[in-house]
Design a protein around this motif. Structure first.
Motif, mmCIF file in Angstrom:
data_model
loop_
_atom_site.group_PDB
_atom_site.id
_atom_site.type_symbol
_atom_site.label_atom_id
_atom_site.label_comp_id
_atom_site.label_asym_id
_atom_site.label_seq_id
_atom_site.Cartn_x
_atom_site.Cartn_y
_atom_site.Cartn_z
ATOM 1 N N GLY B 40 -79.891 -11.980 21.161
ATOM 2 C CA GLY B 40 -80.775 -10.972 20.845
ATOM 3 C C GLY B 40 -80.029 -9.653 20.865
ATOM 4 N N ALA B 41 -78.801 -9.489 21.429
ATOM 5 C CA ALA B 41 -78.391 -8.025 21.348
ATOM 6 C C ALA B 41 -78.101 -7.764 19.981
ATOM 7 C CB ALA B 41 -76.874 -8.189 22.506
ATOM 8 N N ARG B 42 -78.334 -6.282 19.683
ATOM 9 C CA ARG B 42 -78.303 -5.897 18.349
ATOM 10 C C ARG B 42 -77.229 -4.587 18.557
ATOM 11 N NH1 ARG B 42 -78.876 -10.343 17.585
ATOM 12 N NH2 ARG B 42 -80.604 -11.096 16.566
ATOM 13 N N ARG B 43 -77.435 -4.080 19.491
ATOM 14 C CA ARG B 43 -76.557 -2.712 19.492
ATOM 15 C C ARG B 43 -75.387 -2.931 20.852
ATOM 16 N NH1 ARG B 43 -81.082 1.929 19.419
ATOM 17 N NH2 ARG B 43 -81.512 2.114 17.242
ATOM 18 N N MET B 44 -74.424 -2.650 20.392
ATOM 19 C CA MET B 44 -73.146 -2.933 21.570
ATOM 20 C C MET B 44 -72.242 -1.792 21.478
ATOM 21 S SD MET B 44 -70.961 -6.412 21.959
ATOM 22 C CE MET B 44 -72.543 -7.386 22.110
ATOM 23 N N VAL B 45 -72.010 -1.322 22.688
ATOM 24 C CA VAL B 45 -70.776 -0.628 22.682
ATOM 25 C C VAL B 45 -69.492 -1.477 23.554
ATOM 26 C CG1 VAL B 45 -69.884 1.421 23.892
ATOM 27 C CG2 VAL B 45 -72.308 1.579 22.974
ATOM 28 N N ILE B 46 -68.345 -1.317 22.938
ATOM 29 C CA ILE B 46 -67.256 -1.986 23.937
ATOM 30 C C ILE B 46 -66.508 -0.684 24.397
ATOM 31 C CG2 ILE B 46 -65.128 -3.527 23.880
ATOM 32 C CD1 ILE B 46 -66.601 -4.973 21.645
ATOM 33 N N ASP B 47 -66.480 -0.729 25.629
ATOM 34 C CA ASP B 47 -65.860 0.471 26.291
ATOM 35 C C ASP B 47 -64.419 0.232 26.567
ATOM 36 O OD1 ASP B 47 -64.612 2.379 27.925
ATOM 37 O OD2 ASP B 47 -66.176 2.174 29.423
ATOM 38 N N LEU B 48 -63.269 0.761 25.857
ATOM 39 C CA LEU B 48 -62.178 0.188 25.783
ATOM 40 C C LEU B 48 -61.207 1.127 26.777
ATOM 41 C CD1 LEU B 48 -61.718 -0.543 22.053
ATOM 42 C CD2 LEU B 48 -61.526 -2.111 23.763
ATOM 43 N N GLY B 49 -61.900 2.320 27.590
ATOM 44 C CA GLY B 49 -61.339 3.132 27.982
ATOM 45 C C GLY B 49 -60.133 2.408 29.217
ATOM 46 N N GLY B 50 -60.518 1.138 29.605
ATOM 47 C CA GLY B 50 -59.672 0.390 30.629
ATOM 48 C C GLY B 50 -58.648 -0.388 29.964
ATOM 49 N N VAL B 51 -58.322 -0.346 28.850
ATOM 50 C CA VAL B 51 -57.579 -1.243 27.870
ATOM 51 C C VAL B 51 -56.533 -0.330 27.195
ATOM 52 C CG1 VAL B 51 -57.412 -3.046 26.099
ATOM 53 C CG2 VAL B 51 -59.534 -2.779 27.335
ATOM 54 N N PRO B 52 -55.276 -0.576 28.317
ATOM 55 C CA PRO B 52 -54.088 0.357 27.541
ATOM 56 C C PRO B 52 -53.627 -0.323 26.255
ATOM 57 C CG PRO B 52 -53.453 -1.125 29.528
ATOM 58 C CD PRO B 52 -54.945 -1.378 29.365
ATOM 59 N N HIS B 53 -53.696 -1.738 26.140
ATOM 60 C CA HIS B 53 -52.936 -2.030 25.133
ATOM 61 C C HIS B 53 -53.667 -3.634 24.637
ATOM 62 C CE1 HIS B 53 -49.626 -3.999 22.784
ATOM 63 N NE2 HIS B 53 -49.684 -5.088 23.308
ATOM 64 N N MET B 54 -53.578 -3.690 23.430
ATOM 65 C CA MET B 54 -54.189 -5.345 23.155
ATOM 66 C C MET B 54 -53.326 -5.727 21.894
ATOM 67 S SD MET B 54 -57.533 -4.476 20.637
ATOM 68 C CE MET B 54 -58.479 -3.941 21.857
ATOM 69 N N ASP B 55 -53.157 -7.204 21.694
ATOM 70 C CA ASP B 55 -52.371 -7.662 20.751
ATOM 71 C C ASP B 55 -53.462 -8.228 19.377
ATOM 72 O OD1 ASP B 55 -53.492 -10.064 21.796
ATOM 73 O OD2 ASP B 55 -51.783 -10.855 22.086
ATOM 74 N N SER B 56 -53.232 -8.914 18.694
ATOM 75 C CA SER B 56 -54.154 -9.255 17.538
ATOM 76 C C SER B 56 -55.312 -10.154 17.967
ATOM 77 C CB SER B 56 -53.234 -10.229 16.497
ATOM 78 O OG SER B 56 -52.847 -11.351 16.968
ATOM 79 N N SER B 57 -55.281 -10.636 19.294
ATOM 80 C CA SER B 57 -56.464 -11.292 19.882
ATOM 81 C C SER B 57 -57.392 -10.418 20.282
ATOM 82 C CB SER B 57 -56.034 -12.186 20.959
ATOM 83 O OG SER B 57 -55.307 -11.544 22.235
ATOM 84 N N GLY B 58 -56.983 -8.947 20.646
ATOM 85 C CA GLY B 58 -58.056 -8.117 20.731
ATOM 86 C C GLY B 58 -58.575 -7.718 19.710
ATOM 87 N N ILE B 59 -57.793 -7.387 18.451
ATOM 88 C CA ILE B 59 -58.395 -7.188 17.219
ATOM 89 C C ILE B 59 -59.385 -8.511 16.802
ATOM 90 C CG2 ILE B 59 -57.978 -7.050 14.795
ATOM 91 C CD1 ILE B 59 -57.166 -4.336 16.163
ATOM 92 N N ARG B 60 -59.026 -9.508 17.105
ATOM 93 C CA ARG B 60 -59.908 -10.721 16.874
ATOM 94 C C ARG B 60 -61.128 -10.439 17.409
ATOM 95 N NH1 ARG B 60 -56.598 -15.054 18.173
ATOM 96 N NH2 ARG B 60 -57.906 -15.958 19.682
ATOM 97 N N ILE B 61 -61.057 -10.224 18.694
ATOM 98 C CA ILE B 61 -62.435 -10.009 19.574
ATOM 99 C C ILE B 61 -63.497 -8.866 18.823
ATOM 100 C CG2 ILE B 61 -63.459 -9.157 21.589
ATOM 101 C CD1 ILE B 61 -61.757 -10.427 23.272
ATOM 102 N N LEU B 62 -62.725 -7.517 18.554
ATOM 103 C CA LEU B 62 -63.550 -6.620 17.871
ATOM 104 C C LEU B 62 -64.002 -7.068 16.560
ATOM 105 C CD1 LEU B 62 -61.079 -3.399 18.766
ATOM 106 C CD2 LEU B 62 -63.221 -4.379 19.988
ATOM 107 N N VAL B 63 -63.402 -7.765 15.632
ATOM 108 C CA VAL B 63 -63.639 -8.167 14.479
ATOM 109 C C VAL B 63 -64.822 -9.186 14.316
ATOM 110 C CG1 VAL B 63 -63.158 -9.670 12.475
ATOM 111 C CG2 VAL B 63 -61.642 -7.529 13.126
ATOM 112 N N ALA B 64 -64.789 -10.198 15.335
ATOM 113 C CA ALA B 64 -65.755 -11.201 15.725
ATOM 114 C C ALA B 64 -66.899 -10.390 16.085
ATOM 115 C CB ALA B 64 -65.152 -12.066 16.850
#
Lengths: 743, 115
Positions: B40-64
């Motif tokens: 039931g979550a409809r509004r979501m914030v992903i706080d990326l302040g603690g993420v210095p780097h991501m590869d395409s799997s990070g993009i995968r998460i965001l896109v999903a």
């Protein structure tokens, strides 16, 4: 020695042996009906032998005067004929009670009635005087005399009838006995055919043939002569009776030794063997001493007391070692090889270490328990818990039981906390119609043995009732506990082995997949007077999610470098789908943007939305010296001009395979002789030496420096630089590099 | 990479910490987000302040997360995005897809204002 003395001796020995067997079997489990019935049968058999001994002794010492006091005692000898109903009852309850006995409980007693009546008849109704003697109307008062006199007449007629019929009672009851024995043997014969347990089956067969043979001899000796009115000479009679007794006793004794008849424990069976071997030895000694004594007396002609002493000394010297040897031999023959549970365990554990197949382990342990512990049904239920341990699925052999059990099942929790063989009736939950209780009831389990491997729940050994209907002895429970430990090790080994095999298989498959993927890469890089290529591919695993390919369209050369999200097999499958799609779609001549859009639509339609591909596609026209390209979310390729000036090819759109609505643009750049195009996947710039990543800055700097090199030279410089940077750290992501040089 | 999830004013806040690279922890985060949307979550914030780097799997998460929420009529916002992650989003040309905010509070507030 006369025939009758020898007969008496053998009768007595058989009688003693039968009583002893009866005692052993009764002691083993008094509460079991099968045991009581068997003991009863053996007692009456023993009684028969005893009476035969007494009878021959009486006959030798002058016999009985007809009509004397002793004759009515003699009539009690008919008591032994209760052996026949006991035999019939035995056939009805061994090895399991028949439905008839269970349903009509009175039947158990009713079959004894004819013989009880027989004893009563021959003791009290053999002549009319006996009956009227008890019940004399004359001695009563006048009223009673008037009232009872009609009854007295009826009684007198009955007494007369019995007295007349008494003449035929031997013949009549011979017939009854014969039919009882025949019925019993027929019953045993038909029931043994349907027995599931091979060991019980051979038990019953042995008992059956022993009893059958004994009964045949008895029939020839007594029943046939009584029925047809002839008589056999004494030696024949003795031979037949002794044969019947010895065969009957022997069959039961042998069944106990060889087939653990009645579940008689090792210790009793050993005692039985000791008894037999000692008896045998004593008999040999007495015979030898007597013969030798007589021979010496005959030759020396004098009786020497020293001779007796000498024999005893000789016996003392030889008896003990001979006894030990005999004991060893008998134990080796009958006991060592089976059923002693230490041997059983040793044998079993030796066998288990060489089995690596769960189904085979399961089959073997089931067979062992059913055969050696006489358990009607034993099932090894192997448990498979899901990740959270909330649901447990059981399988037996190849069959996965449909019903799964909650990790919180009350019975399961009890079994896991007790960690030892447990009688289910003691811990049966309130609602036995669901969960594990229902599952265990379904396989007829009475005892459940939880199997744990270092705290991990491996499964349950579910055991049904023992064939004999006994409770499990403490010895059995210990055995089951040790067995559970061994099973946990064996199943763990089997699982590890299966995993290793599976891993090996997967690795072989992966190696094959890698070969396939490498074959999908272009076999040769295209080159002409206008351009040349160099390439480098290094998947982080066996198979990778990167690929490059060349696609011709008339005289224009198209090429693509793509990077599927993720790694390994899923990524590899995605890129091979992409590669095939691109080859198919490339045949239609249309603007580059539309081409990429169609690829996107196909990928969106056929893959899950989180799977995507970044790709760079370009079409080079050598005559026009123009490069058309579209970049779908891919790292920007670096175009190094002849003079070292750098440009980045960014135009295009977002990643492919995620958004149905995505549209792609394209751009056109002049590509002149001496220009170098460097296309790479992010595995190259993300290559790390633990502390930091190679990064784009380093690549860009390197690119600017090597504008004068040919394609192969550029590629080598970059690869060397990356390898020098990462050192021995294995690549985390797939690395792909494609260098094009225009000339 | 570790992550935690909170809730504030009906907005689910997912806070990963560390590099988002391909691996089991990344899959765990993706599964968690998927589960949150399912329940039931409809509004979501992903706080990326603690993420210095991501590869395409990070993009995968965001896109999903983005696609999952959109399908249910929900919305995803990103907060405190770092330069490297921003670059990656730019390279993959997804910049227009994600609404980004300098702080989690602003991202949460963003749901109520017609921004």
């Amino acid at each position: 020695m006369s025939w009758s003395a020898l007969g008496t001796g053998i009768y007595l020995a058989c009688s003693f042996f039968l009583f002893l067997l009866g005692m052993v079997i009764l002691r083993e489990n008094f509460r079991s009906r099968v045991n009581r019935t068997t003991a009863l049968m053996l007692f009456f058999g023993g009684l028969g032998a005893l009476f035969a001994a007494v009878g021959t002794t009486l006959a030798r010492t002058g016999g009985l005067a007809p009509g004397s006091e002793t004759e009515s005692w003699y009539n009690l000898f008919y008591l032994w004929e209760l052996f026949f109903p006991a035999l019939l009852l035995f056939a009805l309850v061994f090895p399991k009670e028949t439905d008839a006995v269970r349903r009509f409980r009175l039947l158990r007693y009713a079959i004894f009635l004819p013989h009880l009546f027989h004893v009563f008849w021959v003791s009290f109704l053999s002549s009319p005087e006996k009956l009227s003697g008890w019940f004399s109307v004359e001695e009563m008062g006048p009223l009673a005399r008037v009232l009872l006199s009609p009854f007295s007449y009826v009684l007198r007629v009955a007494a007369l009838f019995f007295a007349v019929a008494y003449k035929f009672h031997v013949r009549f009851f011979s017939l009854v006995n014969f039919s009882y024995a025949a019925m019993a043997i027929a019953l045993l014969f038909f029931r043994q055919a349907s027995l599931p347990n091979p060991r019980i089956k051979s038990q019953v067969r042995l008992i059956l043939s022993g009893l059958g043979l004994a009964m045949t001899l008895y029939t020839i000796a007594f029943i046939l002569p009584a029925l047809f009115g002839f008589s056999l000479s004494d030696p024949w009679l003795y031979a037949l009776t002794i044969g019947a007794l010895v065969i009957g006793c022997g069959a039961v004794g042998w069944a106990i030794l060889r087939y653990q008849f009645m579940d008689v424990r090792v210790i009793f069976r050993q005692n039985l063997v000791y008894f037999l071997s000692t008896g045998l030895l004593v008999a040999v000694y007495i015979l030898a001493a007597a013969q030798l004594g007589r021979y010496i007396r005959n030759t020396l002609g004098a009786k020497t007391p020293a001779l007796e002493i000498g024999f005893i000394l000789l016996a003392l010297v030889f008896f003990q070692p001979v006894m030990e040897k005999l004991d060893d031999l008998i134990k080796r023959l009958f006991i060592r090889q089976r059923s002693d549970f230490r041997n059983l365990l040793e044998r079993f554990s030796r066998e288990l270490v060489s089995i690596f197949d769960l189904n085979q382990i399961s089959a073997r342990v089931t067979e062992l328990l059913e055969k050696e512990l006489f358990i009607e049904r034993a099932v090894l239920l192997l448990a498979e818990s899901d990740a959270g341990g909330t649901l447990v699925t059981f399988s037996s052999g190849n069959e996965v039981l449909a019903q799964s059990v909650s990790g919180e099942d009350p019975l399961l929790k009890i079994l896991l906390s007790r960690k030892q063989p447990t009688y289910l009736e003691a811990v049966w939950p309130e609602r036995p119609d669901e969960g594990l209780a229902r599952l265990l009831a379904g396989v007829g389990a009475k005892v459940a043995v939880p199997i744990l491997d270092e705290g991990r729940f491996v499964g349950i050994l579910a055991l049904g009732e023992k064939f004999s209907g006994f409770r499990y002895s403490p010895e059995d429970i210990t055995l089951l506990g040790v067995l559970a430990n061994q099973l946990s090790i064996a199943t763990a080994n089997a699982r590890l082995y299966a995993e290793t095999l599976e891993k090996q298989r997967l690795e072989e498959e992966l190696a094959m997949a890698r070969q396939i993927q490498q074959n999908l890469l272009p076999a040769r890089l295209p080159s002409s007077a206008e351009y040349e290529f160099a390439s480098y591919v290094r998947p982080s695993r066996q198979v990778g999610g990167d690929f490059y390919d060349f696609l011709w369209r008339e005289n224009q050369l198209g090429f693509v470098l793509a990077d599927a999200s993720g790694k390994g097999m899923p990524a590899a499958l995605l890129v091979s789908f992409l590669q095939a799609t691109m080859k198919a779609e490339h045949r239609y001549a249309r603007p580059i943007g539309e081409f990429i859009s169609s690829i996107n639509e196909l990928l969106v339609a056929h893959t899950s939305p989180e799977k995507f591909v970044t790709l760079f596609y370009a079409l080079f026209d050598p005559r026009e010296k123009k490069l058309f390209y579209s970049n779908a979310g891919h790292n920007y390729p670096i175009l190094v001009r002849q003079d070292g000036h750098l440009e980045f090819l960014k135009k295009g759109g977002t990643v492919v395979g995620c958004f149905e609505w995505a549209r792609y643009e394209s751009d056109c750049m002049p590509l002149l002789p001496g220009d170098t195009l460097i296309v790479y996947s992010d595995g190259l710039t993300d290559a790390s030496n633990h502390d930091e990543m190679f990064g784009e800055e380093r690549l860009i700097k390197l690119a600017a420096e090597c504008c004068h090199l040919d394609a192969e030279g550029v590629k080598n410089r970059i690869v060397e630089a990356v390898e020098a940077f990462t050192g021995p750290v294995p690549p985390f992501d797939d690395m792909t590099l494609l260098v094009m040089k225009a000339r | 990479m570790k992550f935690k999830t909170d809730e504030k004013d009906g907005v689910v806040i997912v806070t990963p910490k560390g590099k988002i690279l391909d691996g089991s922890d990344t899959n765990k985060m993706r599964d968690k987000i998927e589960e949150l949307v399912r329940i039931g979550a409809r509004r979501m914030v992903i706080d990326l302040g603690g993420v210095p780097h991501m590869d395409s799997s990070g993009i995968r998460i965001l896109v999903a997360a983005l696609n999952g929420l959109r399908k249910e009529g929900g919305e995803l916002r990103l907060a405190r995005i770092t330069t490297k992650v921003e670059d990656l989003i730019a390279i993959t040309q997804l910049t227009g897809q994600f609404k980004t905010h300098p702080s989690v509070e602003e991202a949460v507030r963003g749901f109520s204002s017609p921004n």
